[in-house]
Scaffold this active site. Structure first.
Site, short mmCIF file in Angstrom:
data_model
loop_
_atom_site.label_atom_id
_atom_site.label_comp_id
_atom_site.label_asym_id
_atom_site.label_seq_id
_atom_site.Cartn_x
_atom_site.Cartn_y
_atom_site.Cartn_z
N ASN A 114 0.96 0.98 0.50
CA ASN A 114 0.97 1.53 -0.86
C ASN A 114 0.78 3.04 -0.82
OD1 ASN A 114 -1.64 2.55 -2.46
ND2 ASN A 114 -2.31 1.19 -0.79
N SER A 173 -8.55 8.47 0.26
CA SER A 173 -7.20 8.01 -0.07
C SER A 173 -6.20 8.71 0.82
CB SER A 173 -6.87 8.33 -1.52
OG SER A 173 -5.48 8.15 -1.71
N ASN A 175 -3.22 8.83 0.19
CA ASN A 175 -2.05 9.12 -0.64
C ASN A 175 -2.23 10.31 -1.58
OD1 ASN A 175 -0.94 6.76 0.42
ND2 ASN A 175 -2.14 5.57 -1.02
C1 LIG Z 1 -2.56 -1.40 -3.53
C2 LIG Z 1 -3.85 -0.86 -3.01
C3 LIG Z 1 -4.57 0.06 -3.77
C4 LIG Z 1 -5.78 0.56 -3.29
N1 LIG Z 1 -6.49 1.44 -4.05
C5 LIG Z 1 -7.70 1.87 -3.61
C6 LIG Z 1 -8.51 2.69 -4.43
O1 LIG Z 1 -8.18 3.02 -5.57
N2 LIG Z 1 -9.71 3.10 -3.93
C7 LIG Z 1 -10.16 2.75 -2.69
O2 LIG Z 1 -11.25 3.14 -2.29
N3 LIG Z 1 -9.41 1.94 -1.90
C8 LIG Z 1 -8.21 1.50 -2.34
N4 LIG Z 1 -7.47 0.67 -1.55
C9 LIG Z 1 -7.96 0.33 -0.19
C10 LIG Z 1 -8.73 -0.99 -0.18
O3 LIG Z 1 -9.91 -0.90 -0.93
C11 LIG Z 1 -9.09 -1.37 1.26
O4 LIG Z 1 -9.91 -0.35 1.80
C12 LIG Z 1 -7.88 -1.53 2.16
O5 LIG Z 1 -6.82 -2.15 1.47
C13 LIG Z 1 -8.20 -2.34 3.42
O6 LIG Z 1 -8.65 -3.63 3.07
P1 LIG Z 1 -7.67 -4.91 3.09
O7 LIG Z 1 -6.99 -4.92 4.43
O8 LIG Z 1 -8.58 -6.08 2.88
O9 LIG Z 1 -6.70 -4.74 1.98
C14 LIG Z 1 -6.26 0.15 -2.03
C15 LIG Z 1 -5.53 -0.79 -1.28
C16 LIG Z 1 -4.35 -1.29 -1.76
C17 LIG Z 1 -3.60 -2.30 -0.93
#
Ligand SMILES: Cc1cc2nc3c(=O)[nH]c(=O)nc-3n(C[C@H](O)[C@H](O)[C@H](O)COP(=O)(O)O)c2cc1C
Length: 326
Positions: A114, A173, A175
């Site tokens: 993302n 982030s 991004n």
């Molecule tokens: C679509 C998407 C949006 C995310 N937005 C945020 C965010 O706004 N703030 C944040 O701290 N992490 C954000 N993350 C990161 C997640 O909190 C997490 O750290 C990361 O996805 C790894 O965990 P996972 O493998 O279980 O998804 C986002 C992840 C995804 C996939």
């Protein structure tokens, strides 16, 4: 194979990734339905209770930041059996996020990529929604805040801290370049010290997922700054920066199963390098009860997940907890 993976997921996955996320969010907004369904889906095993940085939680499995960016469905997520759920990341002002397309699935690797860039409705809306949580839920609600200016983050923290049980500051982030300025140690120290002067609840710093040579060392150095400046703990870690030409901006963050090994390695190295009072929350690629056990044996006090919920559906927190309780 559960009902979701057999029936709902093939339909949901026909939609583009961001559209299916919107659909899921709308479905989860029907909170009375999830309060009922959750009574069947979740596990209330008393043996899973944990204390994380002074918070008493029914289990150590949390929903990570980003799923509920605008703090609309925290109640439903808790009903489904997450021990805690992180709303946000909330920024002071509303943000449109990056150009689309900005989110894709990689089903073979059970991953997502993302480049959302923090779209969100801003502090005032998040405040109004979090203020409506009943105490039983606000005790398990955390909120993630960020910004490119220290004052913006302090304002978000000051406004939202009374409404939740813990705050996460997101400095990671991949991004949004302006939101990464706090990865500079001096600026991170100043930010955390300013928050610590007036904070009343636990503070976590959501760490970047450093990659390549020296990643563990960089993470330990930055994590040490955060803990010495007064944070209770670290969330380790955010998504992995990757290039992906499908994304309009060309780069984004990878999440899901491919992250698990580095998450485990980071927890191990931080646990041996940080003082014992620093609380570690593992995040990245957590999918099964076995993953949770391995991370907690390595020194994590709890875990967070996001991408596995997309692939496994609403029964996942209950399933993990039932397996953990055996
Ligand atoms: C679509 C998407 C949006 C995310 N937005 C945020 C965010 O706004 N703030 C944040 O701290 N992490 C954000 N993350 C990161 C997640 O909190 C997490 O750290 C990361 O996805 C790894 O965990 P996972 O493998 O279980 O998804 C986002 C992840 C995804 C996939």
């Amino acid at each position: 194979m559960g009902l979701y993976t057999a029936l709902a997921r093939p339909l949901v996955f026909r939609l583009p990734a961001e559209a299916s996320h919107g659909l899921a969010e709308n479905v989860l907004r029907v909170s009375p339905a999830w309060a009922l369904a959750g009574a069947i889906l979740r596990s209330n095993h008393p043996g899973l209770k944990v204390e994380i940085a002074g918070m008493n939680l029914p289990n150590p499995v949390g929903m990570a930041a980003g799923f509920d960016k605008n703090c609309r469905v925290i109640g439903s997520l808790l009903s489904l059996g997450f021990g805690f759920a992180v709303g946000g990341t909330v920024t002071l002002h509303p943000r449109p996020g990056n150009a689309r397309p900005r989110m894709f699935r990689d089903q073979r690797r059970r991953a997502l990529v993302n480049a959302l860039g923090f779209p969100g409705s801003g502090l005032a809306r998040a405040q109004a929604r979090l203020a409506k949580l009943p105490t039983s839920q606000s005790r398990r609600a955390w909120v993630s805040v960020s910004g490119s200016e220290e004052q913006d983050i302090l304002e978000c923290h000051r406004t939202l801290e009374p409404l939740v049980s813990a705050v996460e500051v997101n400095i990671s982030s991949p991004n949004t370049a302006g939101l990464r300025v706090f990865q500079e140690p001096g600026r991170l120290r100043s930010l955390i010290k300013s928050i610590t002067e007036r904070k009343k609840r636990p503070l976590f710093v959501k760490m970047p997922r450093f990659d390549g040579a020296g990643a563990d060392r960089k993470l330990l150095e930055l994590g040490t700054v955060a803990i010495e400046a007064g944070a209770e703990g670290l969330v380790v870690a955010n998504t992995l920066p990757v290039e992906d030409p499908r994304l309009a901006v060309g780069r984004g963050g990878l999440s899901g199963e491919p992250l698990f090994d580095s998450t485990l390695r980071f927890v191990e190295s931080l646990r041996s390098g940080l003082p014992a009072h620093a609380t570690l929350i593992a995040c990245g690629g957590v999918t099964t009860a076995r993953d949770v056990r391995r991370l907690m044996s390595a020194g994590a006090a709890g875990v967070q997940l996001y991408t596995a919920f997309v692939y496994e559906g609403v029964g996942l927190p209950g399933k993990i907890c039932r397996q953990l309780s055996r």
